[in-house]
Write an enzyme that holds these catalytic residues in place. Structure first.
Site, PDB file in Angstrom:
ATOM      1  N   LYS A   1     -12.567   0.088   7.469  1.00 31.34           N
ATOM      2  CA  LYS A   1     -13.579  -0.697   6.272  1.00 31.34           C
ATOM      3  C   LYS A   1     -14.352  -1.541   7.056  1.00 31.34           C
ATOM      4  CE  LYS A   1      -9.962   1.171   4.322  1.00 31.34           C
ATOM      5  NZ  LYS A   1      -9.284   1.703   3.019  1.00 31.34           N
TER       6      LYS A   1
ATOM      7  N   TRP B   1       0.821  -1.092  -0.003  1.00 31.36           N
ATOM      8  CA  TRP B   1      -0.015  -0.113  -0.114  1.00 31.36           C
ATOM      9  C   TRP B   1       0.765   1.112   0.151  1.00 31.36           C
ATOM     10  CZ3 TRP B   1      -2.032   2.603   4.994  1.00 31.36           C
ATOM     11  CH2 TRP B   1      -3.054   3.498   4.589  1.00 31.36           C
TER      12      TRP B   1
ATOM     13  N   ALA C   1      -6.120  -4.530   8.336  1.00 27.87           N
ATOM     14  CA  ALA C   1      -6.913  -3.400   8.000  1.00 27.87           C
ATOM     15  C   ALA C   1      -8.419  -3.806   7.261  1.00 27.87           C
ATOM     16  CB  ALA C   1      -6.316  -2.370   7.048  1.00 27.87           C
TER      17      ALA C   1
ATOM     18  N   ASP D   1       0.022  -5.604   9.635  1.00 24.68           N
ATOM     19  CA  ASP D   1      -1.146  -4.438   9.444  1.00 24.68           C
ATOM     20  C   ASP D   1      -2.506  -5.222   9.199  1.00 24.68           C
ATOM     21  OD1 ASP D   1      -2.772  -2.460   8.598  1.00 24.68           O
ATOM     22  OD2 ASP D   1      -1.413  -1.873   6.792  1.00 24.68           O
TER      23      ASP D   1
END
Ligand SMILES: Cc1ncc(COP(=O)(O)O)c(C=O)c1O
Length: 397
Positions: free
Chosen positions: A246, A130, A213, A211
């Site tokens: 999200k 990302w 997410a 991470d």
């Protein structure tokens, strides 16, 4: 003094978002920004969020400061959500959590903690990763390097190349890993690969920084956390940056957390004291609203099951869109194999076309995506998939 500042180009992701908003063509299809959309093209407030928010407003009597670590109930609920109830790390006395302004805030806090512990540490990120990982992890002064990750020929993980590169790292190197729904490729490690990676991380004394997410948007809430759960059960030290943007749809409320697992309870106390000091110098305290909502959802039986149902429906929609996109693309562009789209997880995949084709899709067909052809499949609607596939066939078929 400020006259000499150079004007910077827009952020690649936010630039696509602004250009798309300015386009008034009703046929436009936004596959650029990484937000979930329903079949009407909206990013709605989840029902559980709306209800928890109303309950919060009715109950809340003060807006006074909460605490440097944020909402303690939220932090505990987030540890249970990521690790699963009854996880050994929860009872070990070695886990500490600090609430953060979104997953971005959590990543930055983690980077600052690493820098405090080892200013020369190098963080290794996947190729590709990302785009915002780069400034979030390196702006505090840490050095960033890359390890191979994506196999563009298969659309899967280049696992042997990844292991080969990580096996050459010196001890105490930091490895950033995506728990699931890899952004931008959609290519995830499977459970057996996580176990193989664990053995390598342990053997070479690496520090994993995970991470997470998109928990719940790939295979399921527990399945998407397989990596962090395994690593936190088996390793002395792990960092986990969590985003509620999200899976709770709380984007603008900036809601997230950083979990730090340390080798001993005393080391964990030291780590959280450092994090409180770091946060104080960056933004003092995290925003409360989103965290209070998530706390209400995760600790209320009815709201929790309502949220889980909505999350299941979001995941199902993404899976259905993947299947439908594959079918339409396979029929429209016979020269290219898009089979990987159905094998990948989460909202993102590469379309695998060049920049010229991306520009043509944007300018002539009102289909916007990132320059590297990353598409957010949740931006499609069942009624425009065919049109999308025809447009792709015209520019790259
Ligand atoms: C891989 C990844 N990590 C972290 C985040 C953090 O998001 P936020 O700061 O909005 O919670 C995102 C958001 O797009 C992401 O894609």
């Amino acid at each position: 003094m400020l006259e000499h500042l150079d004007r910077l180009p827009p952020d690649p992701i936010l630039g696509v978002m602004t250009a798309f908003r300015a386009d008034t063509d009703p046929r436009k299809v936004d596959l650029g920004v990484g937000v979930f959309r329903d079949d009407a093209g909206e990013t709605p407030i989840m029902r559980a969020v709306r209800e928890a928010e109303q309950e919060l407003i009715a109950r809340q009597k003060t807006k006074t400061y909460v605490a440097a670590v944020g909402n303690a109930g939220f932090n505990e609920a987030m540890a249970q959500l990521v690790l699963g109830q009854g996880h050994a790390a929860l009872a070990s006395g070695r886990l500490r959590t600090i609430q953060a302004p979104g997953g971005c805030g959590a990543l930055r806090l983690g980077a600052e903690l690493i820098r405090a512990a080892a200013p020369d540490a190098v963080v290794h990120v996947s190729t590709p990763t990302w785009a915002n990982h780069v400034p979030l992890l390196s702006n505090c002064g840490l050095k960033l390097e890359r390890y191979p990750y994506f196999n563009s020929a298969t659309g899967g993980v280049a696992f042997d190349a990844m292991l080969g590169a990580l096996d050459r790292l010196p001890p105490r190197s930091v490895v950033l890993l995506h728990a699931s729904c890899h952004n931008p490729t959609g290519a995830d490690l499977d459970d057996a690969q996580w176990r193989e990676l664990l053995a390598l991380v342990r053997r070479r004394s690496l520090l994993p920084f995970i991470d997470i997410a998109y928990q719940g948007l790939g295979r399921g809430v527990a399945e998407d956390a397989y990596g962090p759960r395994l690593f936190c059960a088996e390793l002395p030290e792990v960092l986990v940056a969590v985003s509620c943007s999200k899976n709770f749809g709380l984007y603008r409320e900036r809601t997230g957390a950083l979990h730090v697992l340390s080798a001993t309870p005393a080391a964990a106390d030291a780590a959280i004291s450092q994090l409180m000091r770091i946060a104080r110098g960056l933004y003092s305290m995290p925003p409360d609203h989103g965290a209070a909502i998530v706390h209400g959802i995760l600790t209320g039986e009815r709201l929790r099951s309502s949220w889980e149902g909505e999350l299941d429906a979001m995941r199902l929609r993404i899976q259905q869109l993947r299947a439908a996109a594959l079918k339409a693309l396979a029929a429209a562009c016979r020269a290219k194999d898009f089979g990987y789209i159905a094998r990948q997880r989460g909202m993102f995949s590469y379309l695998g076309v060049d920049l010229q084709a991306v520009r043509e899709l944007r300018e002539r067909h009102q289909v916007s995506m990132m320059d590297d052809s990353r598409i957010n499949l949740a931006g499609l609607r069942m009624d425009n998939i065919e049109c999308f596939a025809q447009a792709v066939a015209k520019v790259a078929g």
